[in-house]
Scaffold this motif. Structure first.
Motif, PDB file in Angstrom:
ATOM      1  N   GLY A 133      -5.777 -10.855   3.998  1.00 25.84           N
ATOM      2  CA  GLY A 133      -4.427 -11.771   4.102  1.00 25.84           C
ATOM      3  C   GLY A 133      -3.391 -10.700   3.709  1.00 25.84           C
ATOM      4  N   SER A 134      -2.484 -10.669   4.693  1.00 27.69           N
ATOM      5  CA  SER A 134      -1.387  -9.491   4.385  1.00 27.69           C
ATOM      6  C   SER A 134      -0.549  -9.754   3.466  1.00 27.69           C
ATOM      7  CB  SER A 134      -0.337  -9.399   5.635  1.00 27.69           C
ATOM      8  OG  SER A 134       0.057 -10.660   6.081  1.00 27.69           O
ATOM      9  N   TRP A 135      -0.352 -11.019   2.837  1.00 32.27           N
ATOM     10  CA  TRP A 135       0.488 -11.291   1.671  1.00 32.27           C
ATOM     11  C   TRP A 135      -0.214 -11.152   0.342  1.00 32.27           C
ATOM     12  CZ3 TRP A 135       5.558 -14.094   1.977  1.00 32.27           C
ATOM     13  CH2 TRP A 135       6.431 -13.959   3.178  1.00 32.27           C
ATOM     14  N   ASP A 136      -1.664 -11.363   0.418  1.00 33.04           N
ATOM     15  CA  ASP A 136      -2.516 -11.532  -0.718  1.00 33.04           C
ATOM     16  C   ASP A 136      -2.168 -10.415  -1.692  1.00 33.04           C
ATOM     17  OD1 ASP A 136      -4.923 -13.280  -1.941  1.00 33.04           O
ATOM     18  OD2 ASP A 136      -5.589 -11.192  -1.851  1.00 33.04           O
ATOM     19  N   GLY A 137      -2.474 -10.773  -2.767  1.00 30.93           N
ATOM     20  CA  GLY A 137      -2.428  -9.868  -4.041  1.00 30.93           C
ATOM     21  C   GLY A 137      -3.292  -8.701  -4.052  1.00 30.93           C
ATOM     22  N   ASP A 138      -4.390  -9.013  -3.581  1.00 27.99           N
ATOM     23  CA  ASP A 138      -5.635  -8.109  -3.221  1.00 27.99           C
ATOM     24  C   ASP A 138      -5.110  -6.815  -2.277  1.00 27.99           C
ATOM     25  OD1 ASP A 138      -7.155  -9.167  -5.044  1.00 27.99           O
ATOM     26  OD2 ASP A 138      -8.609 -10.226  -3.695  1.00 27.99           O
ATOM     27  N   PHE A 139      -4.733  -7.296  -1.293  1.00 28.19           N
ATOM     28  CA  PHE A 139      -4.047  -6.392  -0.181  1.00 28.19           C
ATOM     29  C   PHE A 139      -2.975  -5.634  -0.776  1.00 28.19           C
ATOM     30  CE2 PHE A 139      -1.624  -4.868   3.661  1.00 28.19           C
ATOM     31  CZ  PHE A 139      -2.852  -4.322   4.103  1.00 28.19           C
ATOM     32  N   ARG A 140      -2.019  -6.285  -1.328  1.00 25.94           N
ATOM     33  CA  ARG A 140      -0.850  -5.585  -2.042  1.00 25.94           C
ATOM     34  C   ARG A 140      -1.244  -4.457  -2.989  1.00 25.94           C
ATOM     35  NH1 ARG A 140       1.593 -10.805  -2.847  1.00 25.94           N
ATOM     36  NH2 ARG A 140       1.257 -10.609  -5.194  1.00 25.94           N
ATOM     37  N   ALA A 141      -2.470  -4.809  -3.581  1.00 25.67           N
ATOM     38  CA  ALA A 141      -2.819  -3.664  -4.562  1.00 25.67           C
ATOM     39  C   ALA A 141      -3.443  -2.502  -3.633  1.00 25.67           C
ATOM     40  CB  ALA A 141      -4.041  -4.164  -5.416  1.00 25.67           C
ATOM     41  N   MET A 142      -4.226  -2.778  -2.640  1.00 21.76           N
ATOM     42  CA  MET A 142      -4.662  -1.716  -1.779  1.00 21.76           C
ATOM     43  C   MET A 142      -3.432  -1.057  -1.221  1.00 21.76           C
ATOM     44  SD  MET A 142      -7.564  -3.993   0.036  1.00 21.76           S
ATOM     45  CE  MET A 142      -7.564  -2.943   1.690  1.00 21.76           C
ATOM     46  N   THR A 143      -2.393  -1.704  -0.851  1.00 27.79           N
ATOM     47  CA  THR A 143      -1.441  -0.703  -0.413  1.00 27.79           C
ATOM     48  C   THR A 143      -0.735  -0.081  -1.437  1.00 27.79           C
ATOM     49  OG1 THR A 143      -0.620  -2.370   1.371  1.00 27.79           O
ATOM     50  CG2 THR A 143       1.021  -1.037   0.680  1.00 27.79           C
ATOM     51  N   GLN A 200      11.769  -0.272   5.203  1.00 33.95           N
ATOM     52  CA  GLN A 200      10.621  -0.694   4.777  1.00 33.95           C
ATOM     53  C   GLN A 200      10.009  -0.259   3.316  1.00 33.95           C
ATOM     54  OE1 GLN A 200       7.916  -1.852   6.740  1.00 33.95           O
ATOM     55  NE2 GLN A 200       6.175  -0.340   7.093  1.00 33.95           N
ATOM     56  N   TRP A 201      10.824   0.717   2.738  1.00 39.92           N
ATOM     57  CA  TRP A 201      10.459   1.449   1.531  1.00 39.92           C
ATOM     58  C   TRP A 201      11.180   0.461   0.465  1.00 39.92           C
ATOM     59  CZ3 TRP A 201      15.006   3.779  -1.379  1.00 39.92           C
ATOM     60  CH2 TRP A 201      14.411   4.342  -2.705  1.00 39.92           C
ATOM     61  N   ALA A 202      12.286  -0.086   0.834  1.00 40.32           N
ATOM     62  CA  ALA A 202      13.005  -0.992  -0.105  1.00 40.32           C
ATOM     63  C   ALA A 202      12.236  -2.127  -0.106  1.00 40.32           C
ATOM     64  CB  ALA A 202      14.459  -1.435   0.256  1.00 40.32           C
ATOM     65  N   HIS A 203      11.748  -2.690   0.998  1.00 46.04           N
ATOM     66  CA  HIS A 203      10.991  -4.022   0.951  1.00 46.04           C
ATOM     67  C   HIS A 203       9.520  -3.901   0.267  1.00 46.04           C
ATOM     68  CE1 HIS A 203      10.021  -8.157   2.641  1.00 46.04           C
ATOM     69  NE2 HIS A 203       8.658  -7.605   2.743  1.00 46.04           N
ATOM     70  N   MET A 204       8.933  -2.911   0.377  1.00 47.79           N
ATOM     71  CA  MET A 204       7.671  -2.449  -0.237  1.00 47.79           C
ATOM     72  C   MET A 204       7.700  -2.372  -1.860  1.00 47.79           C
ATOM     73  SD  MET A 204       5.245  -0.044   2.012  1.00 47.79           S
ATOM     74  CE  MET A 204       4.478  -0.573   3.499  1.00 47.79           C
ATOM     75  N   ASN A 205       8.893  -1.778  -2.189  1.00 46.90           N
ATOM     76  CA  ASN A 205       9.067  -1.545  -3.587  1.00 46.90           C
ATOM     77  C   ASN A 205       9.358  -3.004  -4.272  1.00 46.90           C
ATOM     78  OD1 ASN A 205       8.272   0.949  -3.520  1.00 46.90           O
ATOM     79  ND2 ASN A 205      10.521   1.939  -3.825  1.00 46.90           N
ATOM     80  N   LYS A 206      10.065  -3.674  -3.445  1.00 41.85           N
ATOM     81  CA  LYS A 206      10.487  -5.068  -3.977  1.00 41.85           C
ATOM     82  C   LYS A 206       9.215  -6.192  -4.051  1.00 41.85           C
ATOM     83  CE  LYS A 206      13.996  -8.728  -3.416  1.00 41.85           C
ATOM     84  NZ  LYS A 206      14.906  -9.144  -2.604  1.00 41.85           N
ATOM     85  N   THR A 207       8.543  -6.150  -3.157  1.00 43.12           N
ATOM     86  CA  THR A 207       7.717  -7.107  -2.914  1.00 43.12           C
ATOM     87  C   THR A 207       6.170  -6.694  -2.890  1.00 43.12           C
ATOM     88  OG1 THR A 207       7.533  -7.119  -0.395  1.00 43.12           O
ATOM     89  CG2 THR A 207       9.391  -8.484  -1.377  1.00 43.12           C
ATOM     90  N   GLY A 208       5.970  -5.485  -2.679  1.00 37.79           N
ATOM     91  CA  GLY A 208       4.700  -5.000  -2.607  1.00 37.79           C
ATOM     92  C   GLY A 208       4.090  -5.047  -1.184  1.00 37.79           C
ATOM     93  N   GLN A 209       4.788  -5.758  -0.365  1.00 35.59           N
ATOM     94  CA  GLN A 209       4.236  -6.012   0.930  1.00 35.59           C
ATOM     95  C   GLN A 209       4.867  -5.282   2.226  1.00 35.59           C
ATOM     96  OE1 GLN A 209       5.296 -10.001   1.178  1.00 35.59           O
ATOM     97  NE2 GLN A 209       4.207 -10.755  -0.374  1.00 35.59           N
ATOM     98  N   TRP A 210       4.122  -5.075   3.326  1.00 39.71           N
ATOM     99  CA  TRP A 210       5.054  -4.597   4.256  1.00 39.71           C
ATOM    100  C   TRP A 210       5.859  -5.500   5.009  1.00 39.71           C
ATOM    101  CZ3 TRP A 210       1.956  -0.152   7.237  1.00 39.71           C
ATOM    102  CH2 TRP A 210       0.775   0.302   6.359  1.00 39.71           C
TER     103      TRP A 210
END
Length: 406
Positions: A50-60, A250-260
């Motif tokens: 799941g792209s929003w899931d915590g496990d995938f955010r940790a992978m990113t 993309q950078w700002a969003h990733m740093n704020k949410t951990g998501q793409w």
């Protein structure tokens, strides 16, 4: 250094244990990417995420940190921004985000990918000029310095680290020193070199570099990544020509949410994370680069014994991919040679030169010197099947190389 390196025929190495063969009888991809991957990398794609899931955010997050660790960035000045799409998407994202709309770029060209950067800047409406060295020679610091002195409007210099249309490894440290001595900024397309050729920020200064998942780290295609100074990322706000290729956003969003920001290539990220772990286990950049260098040396020595001639002199041969002149023999036809090599389990790459007929053999991917010896054996068998008794190139090709390299 590469310029001092002796090829395997002159300085044999002790033979390491062979790597496992590709899964399911797949052919080896002797290309600059996509390339042959390990079974574990393939297996990592068998699960859905799941792209929003915590496990995938940790992978990113882990992926970004592992990439940054390759830089030797002890001052924490850089950050990593993954970007969906092929490597060219990531290059365009870098250019559109870090070359200001009122800036001017000097592009150092010696192959198709430098030419693509020129074409991209034209699409972006960014002012630019180029130094075109043709297919054979690298740009050098003195000519870059002269160009910068002659044109004070130039703000950025852009170089392809390894130009895979010829296989040339460009002198990135030399160019960097020149660029910053002249008060300009440096951007590096390290698409086919990062992960195997050192690019630590303590040794080579640059504002940003770009690479992709399916190159020297031995992942699969689906995204690239931009590694840039945080100060440059901040300055890029509102600069991009594109919604989806905006590196700052993309950078700002990733740093704020951990998501793409938009749907990520989840399976590709999972595979890449496994590839990064294997990269570390092999010894990182040094270990990966050593295997590829040995691949090149064994393969080039064997091909030369068959009569093939490399486009480049040894000094400029990269451990990524090698370009060979096509033989002059009237019974040699590349299309037939390609099919014969494929029948034997090896997919090679056609040439991308404009002056002479050529083909390329990649040294990267999940393969080693034992495979490269089989490549040479297959090339010899294929020549015999074609009735070609020598792979010597046309005299005109050698003369053209000598003229252009003079």
């Amino acid at each position: 250094m590469l310029s001092e390196h002796k090829l395997a025929a002159q300085a044999p190495f002790p033979a390491p244990a062979p790597l496992p063969a590709p899964a399911l009888g797949e052919p080896y991809l002797l290309t600059p990417g996509p390339l042959t991957t390990s079974y574990a990398v393939k297996q990592a794609m068998l699960r859905d995420w799941g792209s929003w899931d915590g496990d995938f955010r940790a992978m990113t997050s882990e992926m970004r940190q592992r990439l940054l660790a390759m830089l030797g960035d002890t001052n924490n000045e850089f950050d990593c921004v993954p970007m969906q799409g092929s490597g060219s998407f990531a290059v365009e994202a870098m250019l559109g985000s870090f070359v200001p709309r009122d800036g001017k770029a000097l592009v150092l060209v010696n192959g198709a990918y430098g030419q693509r950067i020129v074409q991209t800047l034209g699409y972006l409406g960014r002012d630019h000029v180029a130094i075109d060295k043709g297919d054979y020679m690298p740009p050098r610091g003195d000519e870059v310095a002269a160009a910068l002195d002659a044109d004070p409007a130039i703000t950025h210099v852009i170089l392809v680290h390894c130009e895979t249309s010829s296989g040339i490894l460009n002198p990135v440290a030399e160019i960097s020193e020149t660029v910053y001595a002249k008060g300009r900024k440096f951007l590096v397309d390290s698409m086919s070199a990062f992960g195997a050729i050192p690019l630590e920020v303590g040794d080579v200064r640059y504002e940003a570099m770009v690479s992709s998942a399916n190159k020297c780290i031995e992942g699969v295609p689906g995204f690239g990544f931009i590694i840039a100074r945080k100060s440059e990322l901040e300055a890029a706000k509102g600069r991009s020509h594109s919604l989806s290729l905006d590196v700052h956003a993309q950078w700002a969003h990733m740093n704020k949410t951990g998501q793409w920001r938009y749907t990520p290539p989840t399976h590709v990220v999972a595979a890449f994370l496994e590839a990064l772990r294997q990269h570390e286990a092999e010894g990182g950049v040094a270990g990966r680069g050593a295997r590829y260098t040995r691949n090149r040396d064994v393969m080039v020595a064997g091909m030369r014994e068959l009569g093939f001639e490399t486009l480049l002199k040894d000094r400029w041969l990269s451990p990524i991919i090698v370009t060979f002149f096509c033989p002059a023999h009237p019974d040699f036809a590349f299309d037939r040679f390609y099919e014969l090599m494929k029948e034997k389990g090896f997919i090679i790459y056609p040439g991308k030169l404009t002056v002479v007929d050529s083909f390329r053999v990649g040294c990267i991917g999940r393969m080693d010197e034992h495979v490269m010896r089989k490549v040479v054996e297959a090339a010899g068998q294929s020549l015999r099947q074609m009735g070609v008794d020598t792979a010597a190139p046309p005299a005109a090709a050698i003369a053209e190389r000598a003229k252009l390299a003079a």
